[in-house]
Scaffold this active site. Structure first.
Site, mmCIF file in Angstrom:
data_model
loop_
_atom_site.group_PDB
_atom_site.id
_atom_site.type_symbol
_atom_site.label_atom_id
_atom_site.label_comp_id
_atom_site.label_asym_id
_atom_site.label_seq_id
_atom_site.Cartn_x
_atom_site.Cartn_y
_atom_site.Cartn_z
ATOM 1 N N ASP A 8 4.272 29.474 8.462
ATOM 2 C CA ASP A 8 4.387 30.788 9.073
ATOM 3 C C ASP A 8 4.240 31.861 7.990
ATOM 4 O O ASP A 8 4.469 31.590 6.796
ATOM 5 C CB ASP A 8 5.761 30.882 9.754
ATOM 6 C CG ASP A 8 6.007 32.225 10.399
ATOM 7 O OD1 ASP A 8 5.069 32.782 10.995
ATOM 8 O OD2 ASP A 8 7.146 32.715 10.295
ATOM 9 N N ASP A 10 5.260 35.770 8.366
ATOM 10 C CA ASP A 10 6.347 36.757 8.350
ATOM 11 C C ASP A 10 7.697 36.070 8.506
ATOM 12 O O ASP A 10 7.923 35.317 9.464
ATOM 13 C CB ASP A 10 6.144 37.776 9.479
ATOM 14 C CG ASP A 10 4.795 38.477 9.378
ATOM 15 O OD1 ASP A 10 4.162 38.378 8.304
ATOM 16 O OD2 ASP A 10 4.373 39.103 10.369
ATOM 17 N N ASP A 128 10.548 30.407 10.230
ATOM 18 C CA ASP A 128 11.908 30.906 10.437
ATOM 19 C C ASP A 128 12.289 31.001 11.904
ATOM 20 O O ASP A 128 13.446 31.300 12.215
ATOM 21 C CB ASP A 128 12.066 32.280 9.784
ATOM 22 C CG ASP A 128 11.193 33.346 10.450
ATOM 23 O OD1 ASP A 128 10.022 33.037 10.775
ATOM 24 O OD2 ASP A 128 11.673 34.470 10.650
#
Length: 378
Positions: A8, A10, A128
């Site tokens: 990922d 961001d 996240d």
């Protein structure tokens, strides 16, 4: 087959701003230690990197492309300058409410990684969000979850109905810990083999504590599998539903096939591994010798005879067949010799000797990336 880290952007590579849009250069703040440790992963380990990111409404008035690309290209250039390159940047532009299959955790933009050319069971999604964990499950990979709020993470897991905890290999917000996980991560294998004759599940952790939970329907066979786990130091779970109303053959053979496949998965590319192991093991009146080479080539040399037709419910003729099927699927050379008077002792000594040989062979130096072969491939 190649292994992939689907990463990922961001919240994983760069810190996520309060408005969730990295749409200006002054909003680019890199995740602590990401350059140092992601570069080490690239240099020292055998993974291809693929960036996978949802960018809500990219190209619409709410997120114009001319604000996205300068910041994104600066991020890519910064990583490239540190020796970190991405084989592909997979960007989904849809909004969450559209529920498009292209958006994580959907895999529509990743189908070319699901065509059999990638070792997905040994690949990882790093992110996240819970959607990153779900993506790992949908790909058949594992997840590194960089969740910042452990309680939120626990709530999300408990509210998810798809056993995501089994997918999460590590929960951490520390790129140093993530690097150390990959550098010395546990070597595991999981196989679920279903035929018209048997249903076999095997779960193996080579870097375990010798724990076991084996249920095949054959008590003596369970006892031997327990010995294999205990004396190799591996954690082993075997569950079998077999056609024992016919006889024991299919249960024993299919367990050996699945167990060999689990070992083949777990040893992986064998870098830093000893590869060879041997043991001479006494047990009262008996002496068993075992030697193993995880060479990538199957071979069995067998020297053991039995006077009894069965030990417990297990036909003695099937011990050769068990180890032959194991070596064929684990892709290892296996040399076994057993002599003595007591058949129970002879067989148990054999399993213990094989276990001790395995323990020696799979020992590894996590700081070494040397392949134990002058051929350059195993």
């Amino acid at each position: 087959m190649k292994k992939v880290l689907f990463i990922d952007r961001d919240g994983t590579l760069v810190l996520e701003p309060h408005d969730y849009q990295v749409d200006a250069l002054d909003k680019v703040e890199f995740y602590p230690l990401v350059f140092q440790y992601l570069a080490k992963i690239v240099q020292e380990l055998d993974y291809e990197l693929v960036m996978v990111t949802n960018q809500d409404g990219l190209g619409t008035p709410s997120y114009p492309e001319d604000t996205f690309w300068p910041a994104h290209n600066a991020i890519i250039k910064a990583f490239r300058n540190e020796g970190v390159t991405f084989a592909e940047e997979v960007i989904d532009r849809t909004f969450p409410h559209e529920n498009q299959p292209t958006r994580k955790p959907g895999t529509a933009l990743l189908t070319h990684y699901m065509d059999g050319s990638v070792d997905l069971p040994n690949s990882f999604v790093i992110g996240d969000r819970i959607t990153d964990v779900q993506l790992a499950k949908n790909l058949g990979a594992k997840a590194i979850w960089m969740v910042t709020d452990p309680q939120l993470g626990a709530d999300e897991i408990s509210n998810d109905a798809r056993n995501l905890q089994e997918v999460i290999a590590l929960t951490s917000t520390d790129w140093g810990e993530i690097y150390r996980f990959f550098k010395g991560r546990q070597r595991t294998g999981k196989v679920h083999r279903v035929t018209k004759e048997t249903d076999v599940f095997v779960q193996l952790d080579l870097d375990g504590q010798g724990r076991y939970n084996n249920h095949t329907g054959l008590g003596f066979f369970d006892h031997m599998l327990d010995q294999l786990a205990k004396h190799s130091g591996a954690n082993l779970e075997v569950r079998v539903q077999g056609d024992l109303h016919i006889d024991e053959h299919h249960t024993i053979e299919d367990t050996a096939i699945a167990l060999g496949e689990a070992f083949r998965q777990a040893v992986g590319d064998k870098r830093g591994m000893e590869r060879y192991g041997s043991c001479i093991l006494p047990m009262d009146d008996c002496l068993a010798t075992a030697a193993i080479d995880f060479s990538g080539r199957p071979w069995l040399v067998w020297s053991a005879d039995y006077r009894r037709e069965k030990v417990g419910q297990m036909p003695t003729e099937l011990f050769y067949h068990f180890f032959k099927s194991f070596s064929d699927t684990a892709l290892c050379n296996l040399n076994i010799k057993a002599e003595g008077e007591n058949e129970h002792h002879k067989i148990e000594a054999t399993f213990k000797a094989v276990a001790k040989a395995i323990k020696m062979a799979v020992k590894r130096d996590i700081n070494s990336q040397e392949l134990p072969s002058t051929k350059g491939v195993l």
